[in-house]
Design an enzyme around this catalytic site. Structure first.
Site, PDB file in Angstrom:
ATOM      1  N   TYR A 108      14.433  30.219   9.135  1.00  0.00           N
ATOM      2  CA  TYR A 108      13.173  30.870   9.485  1.00  0.00           C
ATOM      3  C   TYR A 108      13.036  31.005  10.991  1.00  0.00           C
ATOM      4  O   TYR A 108      13.430  30.125  11.750  1.00  0.00           O
ATOM      5  CB  TYR A 108      11.983  30.080   8.935  1.00  0.00           C
ATOM      6  CG  TYR A 108      11.779  30.327   7.468  1.00  0.00           C
ATOM      7  CD1 TYR A 108      11.462  31.596   6.990  1.00  0.00           C
ATOM      8  CD2 TYR A 108      11.930  29.296   6.554  1.00  0.00           C
ATOM      9  CE1 TYR A 108      11.301  31.831   5.635  1.00  0.00           C
ATOM     10  CE2 TYR A 108      11.762  29.517   5.197  1.00  0.00           C
ATOM     11  CZ  TYR A 108      11.442  30.796   4.745  1.00  0.00           C
ATOM     12  OH  TYR A 108      11.282  31.029   3.410  1.00  0.00           O
ATOM     13  N   LYS A 129       0.848  -1.209   0.000  1.00  0.00           N
ATOM     14  CA  LYS A 129       0.000   0.000   0.000  1.00  0.00           C
ATOM     15  C   LYS A 129       0.881   1.256   0.000  1.00  0.00           C
ATOM     16  O   LYS A 129       2.087   1.175   0.299  1.00  0.00           O
ATOM     17  CB  LYS A 129      -0.927  -0.021   1.218  1.00  0.00           C
ATOM     18  CG  LYS A 129      -0.208   0.009   2.551  1.00  0.00           C
ATOM     19  CD  LYS A 129      -1.165  -0.256   3.708  1.00  0.00           C
ATOM     20  CE  LYS A 129      -0.403  -0.296   5.009  1.00  0.00           C
ATOM     21  NZ  LYS A 129      -1.231  -0.795   6.118  1.00  0.00           N
TER      22      LYS A 129
END
Ligand SMILES: *Cc1c(COP(=O)(O)O)cnc(C)c1O
Length: 351
Positions: A246, A37
């Site tokens: 940042y 999956k």
């Protein structure tokens, strides 16, 4: 230097060896379902299914589109592990000879067709999907299931932690139900953690995902198949008290040398990765320093000898694994593997 790109290198031999190792722990007649999956946990659905088909007995998926794609490469069993949700999808599953999980009342129409293989899911204590044991007993009577072949399945919530008592509770509930039913069913409860921690309770089918890709904490037999890397595009010397990235979140405690690497959260290196996570440049261990941005990661290379623009920075590999980075940042290896984004260049080795 050509335009750099983050690269994901996937070693097929390691996946094959992981499967061989996992199978060696099981009884010889236990069948092995490879869970593919989420694009084979980020490793590439079609290539992985093609290159392990000789080693496995079937595949587990959750999306119809992925299952249909794998069907092109294999005639082995393909299980849709959350079943289908409409008659139209049932038809696609039927035409492709998929096995179907039936986990709730809305999926019972699947029983009306007797040639489709059903995996009947029982909730033994994880409380996500599945019928309660007493509901399974009623369904048995209603649909004459003692005359039908199917797989009784369940899923363990904490198989990676054998100290958790929920494991025993789930095994007990599963065994009691199986004893109460007289029918021609096979049993499947084991994921990778169950293979490693409860190899004697794996019954007829195991469904192994994370073990194939080598994302199990504290197991050095299973090797991580992924190397995730990108190149250094800038090196800068900063002074004590300079702030980096940042929010200027990190502050240099001393004069430092930092390298800026051409990858970021838009490649799949999460923004929540903590400072001081270990990466490798020129065979030396360096540490992340500052907030990961969309396209860039800053690394403390003060103690790395001759770090140059163009050098590769290994974000994780076989030795410095996603599993360890994940643990230090309160993430899990499953998440790091499945978060790699499409702009990353994927390269296969030992294909
Ligand atoms: C994903 C999944 C698995 C595989 O679990 P791993 O821990 O990756 O081995 C097994 N069974 C079901 C139902 C799943 O959804």
């Amino acid at each position: 230097m050509r335009e750099p790109s983050a690269e994901l290198i996937i070693d097929i031999d390691r996946i094959r060896n992981n499967i061989i190792y996992l199978k060696s722990l099981l009884k010889p007649d236990t069948k092995f379902m490879a869970i593919l999956k989420a694009n084979a946990y980020g490793h590439g659905l079609n290539i992985i299914s093609k290159s392990i088909d000789d080693l496995v007995d079937g595949y587990g998926l959750v999306r119809l589109e992925e299952a249909t794609s794998v069907r092109k490469y294999t005639s082995k069993k393909i299980l849709l592990m959350q079943g289908v949700y409409s008659e139209d999808d049932f038809k696609i599953a039927y035409d492709n000879k998929f096995d179907l999980v039936v986990h709730n009342k809305n999926q019972l129409f699947a029983f009306e067709n007797s040639d489709i293989n059903i995996w009947l899911k029982v909730n033994t204590g994880m409380n996500r999907l599945g019928f309660l044991p007493e509901e399974i007993i009623s369904l048995h009577k209603l649909y004459d299931l003692d005359k039908r072949k199917y797989v009784l399945m369940s899923h363990l919530a904490c198989s990676d932690n054998p100290k958790d008592q929920l494991n025993e509770k789930q095994f007990k509930s599963f065994d009691q139900l199986a004893d109460a039913l007289e029918a021609n069913f096979e049993k499947s409860i084991g994921n990778t953690g169950c293979i490693l921690n409860y190899p004697d309770q794996c019954f007829d089918w195991v469904r192994s995902g994370i073990g194939l890709y080598g994302g199990v904490l504290g197991n050095n037999k299973l090797k991580s198949a992924m190397t995730f890397r990108s190149q250094v595009i800038e090196i800068r010397n900063i002074k004590q008290n300079d702030r980096v990235g940042y929010n200027g979140r990190v502050i240099a405690k001393k004069d430092m040398k930092i390298a800026i690497v051409y990858a970021g959260y838009a490649d799949g290196f999460p923004q929540s990765i903590m400072d001081n996570s270990k990466v490798v440049i020129n065979d030396q261990v360096a540490e992340t320093f500052g907030q990961v941005s969309m396209d860039l990661i800053s690394i403390d290379v003060t103690n790395i000898s001759n770090c140059n623009i163009g050098d590769w920075c290994i974000l994780w590999n076989e030795e410095y694994t996603h599993t360890n980075i994940a643990k230090d940042s309160n993430l899990i290896s499953y998440e790091l593997m499945t978060r790699i984004t499409p702009r990353v260049k994927v390269i296969y080795e030992n294909l």
